[in-house]
Design an enzyme around this catalytic site. Structure first.
Site, short mmCIF file in Angstrom:
data_model
loop_
_atom_site.label_atom_id
_atom_site.label_comp_id
_atom_site.label_asym_id
_atom_site.label_seq_id
_atom_site.Cartn_x
_atom_site.Cartn_y
_atom_site.Cartn_z
N LYS A 135 46.53 50.79 25.11
CA LYS A 135 46.29 51.27 26.46
C LYS A 135 46.78 52.70 26.54
O LYS A 135 47.69 53.11 25.80
CB LYS A 135 47.08 50.43 27.49
CG LYS A 135 46.46 50.44 28.88
CD LYS A 135 45.27 49.48 28.94
CE LYS A 135 44.83 49.26 30.37
NZ LYS A 135 43.77 48.24 30.44
N GLY A 169 42.07 44.46 46.51
CA GLY A 169 41.51 45.57 45.75
C GLY A 169 40.01 45.40 45.60
O GLY A 169 39.57 44.48 44.90
N VAL A 170 39.23 46.25 46.28
CA VAL A 170 37.77 46.12 46.20
C VAL A 170 37.17 47.36 45.55
O VAL A 170 36.26 47.99 46.06
CB VAL A 170 37.14 45.82 47.57
CG1 VAL A 170 37.37 44.39 47.96
CG2 VAL A 170 37.66 46.76 48.66
N GLY A 171 37.73 47.69 44.38
CA GLY A 171 37.12 48.69 43.52
C GLY A 171 35.94 48.07 42.80
O GLY A 171 35.33 47.11 43.27
N VAL A 221 35.71 46.12 40.16
CA VAL A 221 35.85 44.69 39.82
C VAL A 221 35.94 43.85 41.09
O VAL A 221 35.22 42.86 41.26
CB VAL A 221 37.09 44.45 38.93
CG1 VAL A 221 37.32 42.96 38.74
CG2 VAL A 221 36.90 45.13 37.57
#
Length: 344
Positions: free
Chosen positions: A80, A175-177, A179
Protein backbone atom coordinates in the site's frame (compact mmCIF):
# COMPACT_ATOMS: atom_id res chain seq x y z
CA UNK A 1 12.90 18.03 21.54
CA UNK A 2 10.12 15.42 21.43
CA UNK A 3 11.17 12.03 20.11
CA UNK A 4 8.88 10.97 17.24
CA UNK A 5 6.92 7.74 17.68
CA UNK A 6 8.40 4.64 16.06
CA UNK A 7 7.34 4.31 12.44
CA UNK A 8 7.28 0.53 12.47
CA UNK A 9 4.16 -1.10 13.82
CA UNK A 10 5.53 -4.38 12.61
CA UNK A 11 8.24 -5.33 10.18
CA UNK A 12 7.43 -4.84 6.51
CA UNK A 13 9.52 -6.39 3.78
CA UNK A 14 10.29 -2.91 2.52
CA UNK A 15 9.35 0.60 3.59
CA UNK A 16 10.10 3.54 1.31
CA UNK A 17 9.65 7.23 2.07
CA UNK A 18 9.39 9.62 -0.86
CA UNK A 19 10.00 13.37 -0.87
CA UNK A 20 10.31 15.96 -3.62
CA UNK A 21 10.25 19.68 -2.86
CA UNK A 22 9.44 20.86 -6.37
CA UNK A 23 6.15 18.92 -6.57
CA UNK A 24 5.36 18.96 -2.85
CA UNK A 25 5.48 15.15 -2.77
CA UNK A 26 5.57 13.40 0.59
CA UNK A 27 4.66 9.74 0.45
CA UNK A 28 5.24 6.32 1.97
CA UNK A 29 5.25 2.97 0.18
CA UNK A 30 4.87 -0.11 2.38
CA UNK A 31 5.50 -3.53 0.87
CA UNK A 32 4.31 -6.02 3.45
CA UNK A 33 4.89 -9.41 1.83
CA UNK A 34 5.73 -10.64 -1.68
CA UNK A 35 5.67 -14.41 -1.10
CA UNK A 36 2.55 -14.83 -3.25
CA UNK A 37 3.69 -12.31 -5.87
CA UNK A 38 4.44 -8.61 -6.29
CA UNK A 39 2.77 -6.38 -3.73
CA UNK A 40 -0.57 -5.11 -5.02
CA UNK A 41 -2.30 -2.25 -3.26
CA UNK A 42 -3.78 1.15 -3.90
CA UNK A 43 -2.43 4.68 -3.58
CA UNK A 44 -4.28 6.58 -0.86
CA UNK A 45 -4.27 10.37 -1.22
CA UNK A 46 -5.55 12.25 1.79
CA UNK A 47 -4.36 14.61 4.54
CA UNK A 48 -2.23 13.21 7.37
CA UNK A 49 -1.03 14.85 10.53
CA UNK A 50 2.56 13.99 9.64
CA UNK A 51 4.63 11.43 7.76
CA UNK A 52 4.75 9.19 10.82
CA UNK A 53 0.99 8.71 10.85
CA UNK A 54 1.03 8.25 7.07
CA UNK A 55 3.66 5.52 7.41
CA UNK A 56 1.76 3.75 10.17
CA UNK A 57 -1.40 3.67 8.08
CA UNK A 58 0.51 2.50 5.00
CA UNK A 59 1.90 -0.47 6.93
CA UNK A 60 -1.44 -1.38 8.48
CA UNK A 61 -3.15 -1.27 5.10
CA UNK A 62 -0.32 -3.17 3.38
CA UNK A 63 -0.61 -5.97 5.93
CA UNK A 64 -4.35 -6.11 5.27
CA UNK A 65 -3.64 -6.36 1.53
CA UNK A 66 -1.47 -9.43 2.11
CA UNK A 67 -4.44 -11.08 3.82
CA UNK A 68 -6.94 -9.86 1.21
CA UNK A 69 -4.95 -11.08 -1.76
CA UNK A 70 -4.28 -14.45 -0.14
CA UNK A 71 -7.96 -15.05 0.69
CA UNK A 72 -9.05 -13.84 -2.75
CA UNK A 73 -6.73 -16.36 -4.38
CA UNK A 74 -4.94 -13.84 -6.61
CA UNK A 75 -1.19 -14.09 -7.35
CA UNK A 76 -0.15 -10.97 -5.48
CA UNK A 77 1.39 -10.06 -2.19
CA UNK A 78 0.39 -7.11 -0.05
CA UNK A 79 1.43 -3.49 -0.36
CA UNK A 80 0.00 0.00 0.00
CA UNK A 81 1.11 3.57 -0.46
CA UNK A 82 -0.07 6.86 0.93
CA UNK A 83 0.55 10.27 -0.60
CA UNK A 84 0.10 13.10 1.86
CA UNK A 85 -2.42 15.68 0.69
CA UNK A 86 -1.27 19.06 1.94
CA UNK A 87 -3.03 21.73 -0.09
CA UNK A 88 -2.80 22.20 -3.86
CA UNK A 89 0.41 20.67 -5.30
CA UNK A 90 2.69 23.55 -6.39
CA UNK A 91 3.13 22.15 -9.92
CA UNK A 92 -0.26 20.48 -10.19
CA UNK A 93 -1.69 17.04 -9.53
CA UNK A 94 -0.22 15.37 -12.62
CA UNK A 95 3.31 16.50 -11.73
CA UNK A 96 2.83 15.17 -8.20
CA UNK A 97 1.75 11.71 -9.33
CA UNK A 98 4.28 11.52 -12.15
CA UNK A 99 7.04 12.17 -9.62
CA UNK A 100 5.55 9.54 -7.34
CA UNK A 101 5.56 7.15 -10.31
CA UNK A 102 9.31 7.65 -10.62
CA UNK A 103 9.75 6.44 -7.05
CA UNK A 104 7.50 3.43 -7.74
CA UNK A 105 9.45 2.59 -10.90
CA UNK A 106 12.67 2.39 -8.86
CA UNK A 107 11.17 -0.61 -7.04
CA UNK A 108 11.41 -2.70 -10.20
CA UNK A 109 7.90 -4.15 -10.17
CA UNK A 110 7.80 -5.31 -6.55
CA UNK A 111 4.95 -2.84 -5.97
CA UNK A 112 1.96 -2.61 -8.33
CA UNK A 113 -0.23 0.34 -7.34
CA UNK A 114 -3.96 0.72 -7.95
CA UNK A 115 -6.69 3.20 -7.08
CA UNK A 116 -7.71 3.86 -3.51
CA UNK A 117 -9.27 6.64 -1.48
CA UNK A 118 -8.56 9.96 -3.15
CA UNK A 119 -7.07 8.57 -6.38
CA UNK A 120 -8.50 7.79 -9.80
CA UNK A 121 -7.71 5.82 -12.93
CA UNK A 122 -6.30 9.02 -14.42
CA UNK A 123 -3.86 9.31 -11.50
CA UNK A 124 -2.75 5.73 -12.12
CA UNK A 125 -2.17 6.47 -15.79
CA UNK A 126 0.00 9.40 -14.71
CA UNK A 127 1.96 7.18 -12.30
CA UNK A 128 2.41 4.66 -15.12
CA UNK A 129 3.67 7.35 -17.49
CA UNK A 130 6.80 7.57 -15.34
CA UNK A 131 7.69 3.95 -16.08
CA UNK A 132 5.97 2.21 -13.15
CA UNK A 133 3.89 -0.92 -13.62
CA UNK A 134 0.37 -0.07 -12.47
CA UNK A 135 -3.19 -1.41 -12.42
CA UNK A 136 -6.62 0.25 -12.63
CA UNK A 137 -5.67 2.55 -15.52
CA UNK A 138 -8.65 1.83 -17.76
CA UNK A 139 -11.50 0.63 -15.55
CA UNK A 140 -12.31 1.71 -12.03
CA UNK A 141 -12.46 -1.47 -9.88
CA UNK A 142 -14.78 0.19 -7.34
CA UNK A 143 -18.04 -1.26 -8.75
CA UNK A 144 -16.51 -4.73 -8.54
CA UNK A 145 -15.45 -4.09 -4.96
CA UNK A 146 -19.03 -3.03 -4.23
CA UNK A 147 -20.34 -6.23 -5.83
CA UNK A 148 -18.20 -8.35 -3.51
CA UNK A 149 -19.39 -6.40 -0.48
CA UNK A 150 -22.98 -6.88 -1.63
CA UNK A 151 -22.52 -10.65 -1.77
CA UNK A 152 -20.87 -10.55 1.66
CA UNK A 153 -23.83 -8.69 3.15
CA UNK A 154 -26.28 -11.11 1.54
CA UNK A 155 -24.40 -14.12 2.93
CA UNK A 156 -24.10 -12.57 6.39
CA UNK A 157 -27.79 -11.65 6.47
CA UNK A 158 -28.79 -15.19 5.53
CA UNK A 159 -26.46 -16.79 8.07
CA UNK A 160 -26.83 -14.37 10.98
CA UNK A 161 -30.22 -12.74 10.51
CA UNK A 162 -31.97 -15.75 9.02
CA UNK A 163 -33.21 -13.81 6.00
CA UNK A 164 -34.00 -15.12 2.55
CA UNK A 165 -32.69 -12.25 0.48
CA UNK A 166 -32.35 -8.61 1.51
CA UNK A 167 -35.97 -7.45 1.36
CA UNK A 168 -36.55 -4.91 4.14
CA UNK A 169 -33.11 -5.51 5.67
CA UNK A 170 -31.97 -2.10 6.91
CA UNK A 171 -28.42 -1.34 5.75
CA UNK A 172 -26.51 1.81 6.66
CA UNK A 173 -23.80 2.59 4.09
CA UNK A 174 -21.17 4.91 5.53
CA UNK A 175 -19.36 6.72 2.74
CA UNK A 176 -20.93 7.06 -0.70
CA UNK A 177 -17.85 7.41 -2.85
CA UNK A 178 -17.29 5.08 -5.78
CA UNK A 179 -17.70 1.89 -3.72
CA UNK A 180 -20.37 3.03 -1.29
CA UNK A 181 -22.60 4.63 -3.92
CA UNK A 182 -22.59 1.50 -6.08
CA UNK A 183 -23.19 -0.68 -3.03
CA UNK A 184 -26.20 1.46 -2.09
CA UNK A 185 -27.56 0.97 -5.62
CA UNK A 186 -27.14 -2.81 -5.48
CA UNK A 187 -28.78 -3.00 -2.07
CA UNK A 188 -31.70 -0.85 -3.21
CA UNK A 189 -32.19 -3.06 -6.27
CA UNK A 190 -32.28 -6.09 -3.94
CA UNK A 191 -35.07 -4.54 -1.85
CA UNK A 192 -33.04 -3.47 1.18
CA UNK A 193 -34.05 -0.48 3.29
CA UNK A 194 -30.98 1.70 2.66
CA UNK A 195 -29.58 4.56 4.72
CA UNK A 196 -26.55 6.55 3.53
CA UNK A 197 -24.08 8.85 5.23
CA UNK A 198 -21.08 10.84 4.07
CA UNK A 199 -18.96 13.72 5.32
CA UNK A 200 -20.03 15.39 2.06
CA UNK A 201 -23.64 15.68 3.14
CA UNK A 202 -24.72 17.18 -0.18
CA UNK A 203 -23.45 14.07 -1.95
CA UNK A 204 -25.25 11.84 0.56
CA UNK A 205 -28.46 13.78 -0.02
CA UNK A 206 -28.12 13.45 -3.79
CA UNK A 207 -27.57 9.68 -3.60
CA UNK A 208 -30.43 9.29 -1.13
CA UNK A 209 -32.80 11.29 -3.32
CA UNK A 210 -31.90 9.24 -6.38
CA UNK A 211 -32.36 5.91 -4.61
CA UNK A 212 -35.20 6.80 -2.29
CA UNK A 213 -32.93 6.13 0.68
CA UNK A 214 -32.69 7.82 4.05
CA UNK A 215 -29.73 9.86 5.27
CA UNK A 216 -27.78 9.77 8.52
CA UNK A 217 -25.53 12.48 9.93
CA UNK A 218 -21.84 11.52 9.88
CA UNK A 219 -21.53 11.65 13.67
CA UNK A 220 -24.50 9.29 14.12
CA UNK A 221 -23.44 6.32 11.99
CA UNK A 222 -22.41 4.12 14.91
CA UNK A 223 -25.53 4.92 16.97
CA UNK A 224 -28.25 4.64 14.30
CA UNK A 225 -30.43 1.53 14.39
CA UNK A 226 -29.85 -0.81 11.45
CA UNK A 227 -29.49 -4.50 10.70
CA UNK A 228 -26.23 -4.11 8.77
CA UNK A 229 -23.59 -1.41 9.15
CA UNK A 230 -21.50 -1.13 5.96
CA UNK A 231 -18.41 1.09 6.44
CA UNK A 232 -17.14 2.25 3.05
CA UNK A 233 -15.00 5.23 4.05
CA UNK A 234 -11.96 5.69 6.28
CA UNK A 235 -10.13 3.11 8.38
CA UNK A 236 -10.67 2.22 12.06
CA UNK A 237 -14.33 3.24 12.16
CA UNK A 238 -15.20 0.83 14.96
CA UNK A 239 -13.34 1.43 18.20
CA UNK A 240 -13.49 0.13 21.75
CA UNK A 241 -15.13 3.41 22.68
CA UNK A 242 -18.06 3.28 20.22
CA UNK A 243 -18.74 -0.41 19.67
CA UNK A 244 -20.69 -0.81 22.92
CA UNK A 245 -23.39 1.47 21.51
CA UNK A 246 -23.40 0.00 18.00
CA UNK A 247 -26.98 -1.16 17.34
CA UNK A 248 -26.20 -3.13 14.15
CA UNK A 249 -26.36 -6.91 14.08
CA UNK A 250 -23.88 -7.28 11.20
CA UNK A 251 -20.82 -5.24 10.19
CA UNK A 252 -19.72 -5.78 6.58
CA UNK A 253 -18.35 -3.08 4.31
CA UNK A 254 -15.88 -1.93 1.71
CA UNK A 255 -13.53 0.07 3.95
CA UNK A 256 -10.10 -1.33 4.71
CA UNK A 257 -8.89 -1.81 8.28
CA UNK A 258 -12.34 -1.26 9.80
CA UNK A 259 -11.53 -2.14 13.41
CA UNK A 260 -9.33 -0.27 15.86
CA UNK A 261 -7.66 -3.61 16.63
CA UNK A 262 -8.41 -7.33 16.58
CA UNK A 263 -9.84 -7.28 20.10
CA UNK A 264 -12.80 -5.29 18.75
CA UNK A 265 -13.86 -8.41 16.85
CA UNK A 266 -14.02 -10.37 20.10
CA UNK A 267 -16.07 -7.64 21.77
CA UNK A 268 -18.49 -7.52 18.85
CA UNK A 269 -18.78 -11.31 18.89
CA UNK A 270 -19.54 -11.27 22.62
CA UNK A 271 -22.36 -8.83 21.94
CA UNK A 272 -23.83 -11.04 19.22
CA UNK A 273 -22.67 -8.81 16.36
CA UNK A 274 -21.32 -10.59 13.27
CA UNK A 275 -18.21 -8.88 11.89
CA UNK A 276 -17.34 -9.93 8.35
CA UNK A 277 -13.57 -9.37 7.99
CA UNK A 278 -13.02 -6.38 5.73
CA UNK A 279 -10.24 -8.07 3.78
CA UNK A 280 -12.69 -10.82 2.80
CA UNK A 281 -15.70 -8.61 2.05
CA UNK A 282 -13.86 -6.07 -0.10
CA UNK A 283 -11.81 -8.49 -2.20
CA UNK A 284 -13.76 -7.83 -5.42
CA UNK A 285 -11.40 -5.08 -6.52
CA UNK A 286 -8.27 -7.24 -6.47
CA UNK A 287 -10.13 -10.06 -8.22
CA UNK A 288 -11.05 -7.54 -10.91
CA UNK A 289 -7.40 -6.50 -11.23
CA UNK A 290 -6.47 -10.13 -11.80
CA UNK A 291 -9.34 -10.48 -14.29
CA UNK A 292 -8.12 -7.48 -16.30
CA UNK A 293 -4.54 -8.72 -16.34
CA UNK A 294 -5.64 -12.23 -17.38
CA UNK A 295 -8.23 -11.21 -19.99
CA UNK A 296 -11.32 -12.62 -18.26
CA UNK A 297 -14.72 -11.65 -19.63
CA UNK A 298 -17.34 -10.02 -17.43
CA UNK A 299 -19.21 -13.28 -16.88
CA UNK A 300 -16.15 -15.02 -15.45
CA UNK A 301 -15.27 -11.98 -13.35
CA UNK A 302 -18.81 -11.68 -12.00
CA UNK A 303 -18.86 -15.36 -11.06
CA UNK A 304 -15.48 -15.12 -9.33
CA UNK A 305 -16.59 -12.12 -7.28
CA UNK A 306 -19.86 -13.86 -6.45
CA UNK A 307 -17.85 -16.56 -4.72
CA UNK A 308 -16.88 -13.99 -2.07
CA UNK A 309 -20.33 -14.63 -0.63
CA UNK A 310 -19.57 -18.35 -0.50
CA UNK A 311 -16.31 -17.63 1.34
CA UNK A 312 -18.14 -15.50 3.88
CA UNK A 313 -20.64 -18.29 4.49
CA UNK A 314 -17.85 -20.83 4.91
CA UNK A 315 -15.99 -18.58 7.35
CA UNK A 316 -19.12 -18.10 9.44
CA UNK A 317 -19.76 -21.83 9.55
CA UNK A 318 -16.13 -22.57 10.37
CA UNK A 319 -16.06 -20.00 13.15
CA UNK A 320 -19.18 -21.51 14.70
CA UNK A 321 -17.73 -25.01 14.56
CA UNK A 322 -14.38 -23.88 15.97
CA UNK A 323 -15.92 -21.62 18.59
CA UNK A 324 -14.06 -18.58 17.31
CA UNK A 325 -14.79 -15.38 15.37
CA UNK A 326 -14.94 -15.08 11.58
CA UNK A 327 -11.94 -12.74 11.82
CA UNK A 328 -9.86 -15.38 13.58
CA UNK A 329 -10.96 -17.96 11.02
CA UNK A 330 -10.04 -15.67 8.13
CA UNK A 331 -6.68 -14.71 9.64
CA UNK A 332 -5.80 -18.37 10.15
CA UNK A 333 -6.75 -19.24 6.57
CA UNK A 334 -4.81 -16.34 5.02
CA UNK A 335 -1.72 -16.97 7.12
CA UNK A 336 -1.79 -20.66 6.21
CA UNK A 337 -1.86 -19.76 2.51
CA UNK A 338 1.14 -17.45 2.91
CA UNK A 339 3.00 -20.02 5.02
CA UNK A 340 2.46 -22.72 2.39
CA UNK A 341 3.86 -20.39 -0.29
CA UNK A 342 6.86 -19.56 1.90
CA UNK A 343 7.61 -23.26 2.28
CA UNK A 344 7.17 -24.09 -1.40
Amino acid sequence: MTTPPPLMLETSEQLVTCKDESTGLRAVIAIDNTVLGPGLGGIRYRPYEDLWSAGIEAQRLAAAMTLKNAIAGVPFGGAKSVVVQDGPPPRGRDALFRRFGEFVARLGGTYIPGVDMGTSSNDLRTVGSAGAEVSCTDVDPSPWTALGVFHSIAAAAEQHLGTDGLDNVRVLVQGVGHVGARLAELLTEAGADVLVSDVDQARAAEIADRLGAGTVAPDEVTTTACDVFAPCATARVITHRNLAGLPAKVVAGGANDTLEDEDCAHELHARGVLYVPDFVANGGGVIHVQAMRSGWDDARTTAAIGRIGDRVGELIEHSRTAGTTPLQAALTKARELVAVAEGA
